[in-house]
Motif scaffolding. Structure first.
Motif, PDB file in Angstrom:
ATOM      1  N   GLU A   1       0.996  -1.306   0.034  1.00 30.62           N
ATOM      2  CA  GLU A   1      -0.182   0.231   0.124  1.00 30.62           C
ATOM      3  C   GLU A   1       0.586   0.959  -0.188  1.00 30.62           C
ATOM      4  O   GLU A   1       1.328   1.407   0.939  1.00 30.62           O
ATOM      5  N   ASP A   2       0.612   1.945  -0.627  1.00 35.97           N
ATOM      6  CA  ASP A   2       1.574   3.398  -1.402  1.00 35.97           C
ATOM      7  C   ASP A   2       1.395   4.275  -0.048  1.00 35.97           C
ATOM      8  O   ASP A   2       0.033   4.514   0.442  1.00 35.97           O
ATOM      9  N   LEU A   3       2.369   4.613   1.131  1.00 33.61           N
ATOM     10  CA  LEU A   3       1.964   5.150   2.394  1.00 33.61           C
ATOM     11  C   LEU A   3       2.364   7.209   1.969  1.00 33.61           C
ATOM     12  O   LEU A   3       1.837   7.928   2.584  1.00 33.61           O
ATOM     13  N   SER A   4       2.493   7.672   0.519  1.00 29.94           N
ATOM     14  CA  SER A   4       2.731   8.387  -0.031  1.00 29.94           C
ATOM     15  C   SER A   4       1.786   9.603   0.744  1.00 29.94           C
ATOM     16  O   SER A   4       0.408   9.521   0.585  1.00 29.94           O
ATOM     17  N   THR A   5       1.195  10.415   0.887  1.00 35.90           N
ATOM     18  CA  THR A   5       0.611  11.333   1.401  1.00 35.90           C
ATOM     19  C   THR A   5       0.965  13.028   0.494  1.00 35.90           C
ATOM     20  O   THR A   5       2.468  12.580  -0.198  1.00 35.90           O
ATOM     21  N   GLY A   6       1.219  14.133   0.723  1.00 40.71           N
ATOM     22  CA  GLY A   6       1.090  15.692  -0.154  1.00 40.71           C
ATOM     23  C   GLY A   6       2.593  15.779   0.330  1.00 40.71           C
ATOM     24  O   GLY A   6       3.087  16.366  -0.350  1.00 40.71           O
ATOM     25  N   GLU A   7       2.961  15.490   1.392  1.00 38.70           N
ATOM     26  CA  GLU A   7       4.347  16.425   1.524  1.00 38.70           C
ATOM     27  C   GLU A   7       5.111  14.576   1.987  1.00 38.70           C
ATOM     28  O   GLU A   7       6.668  15.194   2.313  1.00 38.70           O
ATOM     29  N   ARG A   8       4.399  13.864   1.777  1.00 38.91           N
ATOM     30  CA  ARG A   8       5.902  12.620   2.506  1.00 38.91           C
ATOM     31  C   ARG A   8       5.683  12.034   1.079  1.00 38.91           C
ATOM     32  O   ARG A   8       4.966  11.646   1.021  1.00 38.91           O
ATOM     33  N   ILE A   9       7.010  11.431   0.814  1.00 42.08           N
ATOM     34  CA  ILE A   9       6.965   9.998  -0.424  1.00 42.08           C
ATOM     35  C   ILE A   9       6.949   8.624   0.355  1.00 42.08           C
ATOM     36  O   ILE A   9       8.018   8.605   1.714  1.00 42.08           O
ATOM     37  N   ASP A  10       6.079   8.029   0.156  1.00 47.82           N
ATOM     38  CA  ASP A  10       6.722   6.034   0.344  1.00 47.82           C
ATOM     39  C   ASP A  10       8.156   5.588   0.450  1.00 47.82           C
ATOM     40  O   ASP A  10       8.454   6.051  -0.777  1.00 47.82           O
ATOM     41  N   PRO A  11       8.941   5.398   1.102  1.00 51.37           N
ATOM     42  CA  PRO A  11      10.482   4.891   0.226  1.00 51.37           C
ATOM     43  C   PRO A  11      10.423   3.495  -0.469  1.00 51.37           C
ATOM     44  O   PRO A  11      11.461   3.151  -0.802  1.00 51.37           O
ATOM     45  N   ARG A  12       9.508   3.188   0.010  1.00 57.63           N
ATOM     46  CA  ARG A  12       9.070   1.611  -1.470  1.00 57.63           C
ATOM     47  C   ARG A  12       9.537   1.759  -2.847  1.00 57.63           C
ATOM     48  O   ARG A  12       9.847   2.326  -3.913  1.00 57.63           O
ATOM     49  N   VAL A  13       8.282   3.279  -2.763  1.00 57.14           N
ATOM     50  CA  VAL A  13       8.247   3.553  -4.329  1.00 57.14           C
ATOM     51  C   VAL A  13       9.235   4.675  -4.540  1.00 57.14           C
ATOM     52  O   VAL A  13       9.677   4.635  -5.853  1.00 57.14           O
ATOM     53  N   LEU A  14       9.847   5.389  -3.716  1.00 48.85           N
ATOM     54  CA  LEU A  14      11.276   5.706  -4.259  1.00 48.85           C
ATOM     55  C   LEU A  14      12.631   5.569  -4.776  1.00 48.85           C
ATOM     56  O   LEU A  14      12.831   5.558  -5.374  1.00 48.85           O
ATOM     57  N   SER A  15      12.117   4.347  -3.689  1.00 50.48           N
ATOM     58  CA  SER A  15      14.026   3.039  -3.604  1.00 50.48           C
ATOM     59  C   SER A  15      12.983   2.714  -5.366  1.00 50.48           C
ATOM     60  O   SER A  15      14.138   2.149  -5.923  1.00 50.48           O
ATOM     61  N   ILE A  16      12.261   1.666  -5.908  1.00 54.65           N
ATOM     62  CA  ILE A  16      12.177   1.389  -6.527  1.00 54.65           C
ATOM     63  C   ILE A  16      12.431   2.153  -8.138  1.00 54.65           C
ATOM     64  O   ILE A  16      12.743   1.886  -9.030  1.00 54.65           O
ATOM     65  N   GLU A  17      11.488   3.932  -8.016  1.00 54.90           N
ATOM     66  CA  GLU A  17      11.984   4.172  -9.121  1.00 54.90           C
ATOM     67  C   GLU A  17      13.344   4.485  -9.016  1.00 54.90           C
ATOM     68  O   GLU A  17      13.725   4.643 -10.502  1.00 54.90           O
ATOM     69  N   LEU A  18      13.693   5.227  -8.160  1.00 52.74           N
ATOM     70  CA  LEU A  18      15.514   5.717  -8.008  1.00 52.74           C
ATOM     71  C   LEU A  18      16.027   4.171  -8.273  1.00 52.74           C
ATOM     72  O   LEU A  18      17.405   4.614  -9.390  1.00 52.74           O
ATOM     73  N   ASP A  19      15.952   2.837  -8.132  1.00 52.09           N
ATOM     74  CA  ASP A  19      16.253   1.982  -8.896  1.00 52.09           C
ATOM     75  C   ASP A  19      16.482   2.158 -10.335  1.00 52.09           C
ATOM     76  O   ASP A  19      17.470   1.433 -10.892  1.00 52.09           O
TER      77      ASP A  19
END
Length: 566
Positions: free
Chosen positions: A371-389
């Motif tokens: 479940e994507d935990l991203s908010t308007g002010e914070r990014i989900d660390p899994r989404v962040l890591s997957i896209e950066l990879d």
């Protein structure tokens, strides 16, 4: 009238020590120079060793550690006597606990300087953190003492603290032992330990009987990738690694990835269901085996190591084999093929088309739904890591700091081989990540170095950002920023008011990075992440710091496992 040419000045002990280390093959030196180590450091530089001036000795020690792990060479960190050495102690302890072959070249106070403010028990300090204490005892023995320290580092795989008293450093070195121009001093070479014929036969029997074998490689198996893979292929075994050997089987379609807290659920369950685990150079500690939960009740465990004391040290084993990983793997494969010259029927085991499809679909952490935990002010660390990879180039080196965040870059950032990953975690100190990344970048300048770090560890080591910028190292620093010491927030059973001491006001790390001369970006939203990925795809040839404001994960899965051991 003729004028006599001045007589050449005799070589001092300080110069002889530095020269000897250079002749023994030291490629690079990291350190902070003071009056006590100035001459030795310059002698190393004149001998051809590269030089990186760190901002703090603690950073220099871990830079040297990472360089040594990446290149497989003995590296030097150099410090001033007393306070210079104590500043480096955490880095020295990490290297010592990891059995990194490294020389800590440090000055020491003179024998008669009993009232010197620099005076401490340097030998006792080295012993207390697991390093080997050596010293230059006299002018006459200076080169022999230096060679002994280097030999211990290579043959015993130890971190050696070589103390050189300043009253001896300035004395003339009386020897005449320098090799001829263009040659090198004879370097010690570790001999491979061959396993006994009985052990080879027994391991071959076990692999023949097993229907669900897994070959697990650790730090001691990093130089045996081709041999271990060849053995896996003829025995139908899947492969996996500890975190220290991440990337070793990158090209193997039957690799389950990292075993332990960073495993996907599928990889963990597959390892747990193995009927045979053969661990090559792997400690089988709580991190790699999740406190033993990855070993099935009826699983046979065979450990291969070059040291008797390592066998069964962390976990009960069914059998131990004393031998070098590559030598043992080759000998066992030869034994198996001598029994049956045709390849074994591995389709009856785990190397099947069906298993290959399952691994491709489920073995990597990024294949698991969440479940994507991203908010308007914070990014989900899994989404962040997957896209950066996905955005980062394939030819990369990845360094990981310690903290609540660390499972994300370790599990999601892929590396091209075992030389592309370094995690200085044996002492479990935060704040070593930036130092590690600088050592990695120096050792592999042809790759983009990627650092995954938390805000606490990054700010703890921030002085070395100047070193990275000054050295013009191509580097992407990803700061998983939750404005806290996340491990304490998520895993301590404490009241909210008690956690105030580990939470901090928001810090604009991107602006801080720009103040050091680096490029700085901030990520809060999916749009910010897309922009950062676009920037990375354009190529990074200097230091880029990404301040990623991450959403709370409620406590990372891997650290919940780790805290079981405390």
């Amino acid at each position: 009238m003729s004028v006599n040419a001045p007589s050449p000045q005799p070589e001092t002990v300080a110069v002889a020590v530095g020269r000897t280390l250079a002749e023994l093959g030291v490629e690079h030196v990291f350190g902070v120079v003071g009056s006590g180590n100035f001459a030795m450091t310059n002698a190393l530089r004149r001998g051809g060793a590269g030089w990186t001036a760190a901002r703090h000795e603690g950073g220099a020690a871990t830079m040297a550690d990472a360089y040594a792990r990446t290149t497989g060479t003995v590296t030097v960190v150099t410090t001033h006597q007393g306070c210079g050495l104590t500043n480096a102690v955490t880095g020295i302890a990490e290297a010592a606990k990891s059995r990194t072959p490294m020389i800590v070249l440090t000055a020491d106070t003179g024998v008669a300087a009993t009232l010197s403010n620099f005076r401490i028990d340097q030998d006792g300090l080295a012993d207390s953190v697991g390093a080997v204490a050596e010293r230059v005892h006299s002018a006459a023995s200076a080169v022999a003492d230096t060679e002994r320290a280097f030999r211990t580092a290579v043959l015993a795989r130890r971190t050696v603290v070589l103390s050189v008293p300043i009253d001896i450093q300035g004395q003339p070195y009386p020897g005449a032992d320098s090799p001829a121009a263009g040659s090198t001093r004879r370097r010690p070479t570790a001999q491979s330990l061959r396993p006994s014929a009985e052990s080879v036969s027994a391991l071959a029997d076990a692999l023949s009987r097993a229907q669900r074998p897994v070959i697990l490689a650790g730090r001691g198996g990093r130089n045996a990738g081709p041999e271990l893979l060849a053995l896996a292929q003829v025995t139908g075994a899947l492969t996996a690694t500890s975190a220290a050997a991440h990337g070793l089987f990158h090209a193997d379609a039957f690799c389950l990835g990292i075993s332990g807290g960073f495993s996907s659920d599928f990889a963990a369950e597959t390892i747990r269901n193995a009927d045979l685990i053969v661990a090559f150079g792997c400690a089988l500690n709580m991190w790699t085996m999740r406190h033993g939960s990855l070993i099935g009740e009826d699983t046979t465990v065979i450990q291969v190591d070059t040291e008797q004391t390592a066998l069964g040290a962390h976990r009960p084993i069914s059998a131990g084999v004393l031998g070098d990983a590559a030598e043992t793997a080759t000998a066992v494969r030869t034994e198996l093929l001598s029994r049956s010259p045709a390849p074994l029927n591995v389709e009856l085991k785990l190397r099947t088309t069906h298993m290959q499809d399952l691994i491709a679909e489920r073995a990597r952490k990024d294949t698991e739904p969440f479940e994507d935990l991203s908010t308007g002010e914070r990014i989900d660390p899994r989404v962040l890591s997957i896209e950066l990879d996905r955005a980062l180039p394939a030819q990369r080196s990845v360094a990981i700091d310690s903290g609540n965040f660390m499972g994300y870059p370790a599990a999601y950032f892929q590396v091209p081989d075992e030389r592309g990953f370094c995690m200085t975690q044996s002492f479990q100190s935060i704040g070593l990540g930036l130092h590690t990344a600088i050592g990695l970048a120096t050792a592999a300048p042809d790759r983009l170095t990627v650092l995954g770090t938390g805000d606490g560890g990054f700010l703890m080591s921030i002085a070395e950002l100047d070193t990275a910028v000054r050295q013009q190292l191509p580097m992407v620093v990803v700061v998983y920023n939750d404005d806290a010491y996340g491990a304490e927030v998520h895993h301590f059973d404490a009241a909210e008011d008690e956690l105030e001491i580990v939470r901090f006001p928001e810090t604009d790390i991107a602006s801080v990075a720009r103040g050091f001369g680096a490029e700085g970006l901030t990520i809060r939203t999916a749009e910010d992440l897309t922009a950062a990925c676009t920037r990375i795809s354009q190529g990074v040839d200097s230091v880029l710091v990404i301040d990623a404001k991450i959403a709370s994960d409620g406590g990372s899965w891997w650290l919940a496992e780790a805290f079981k051991g405390h």
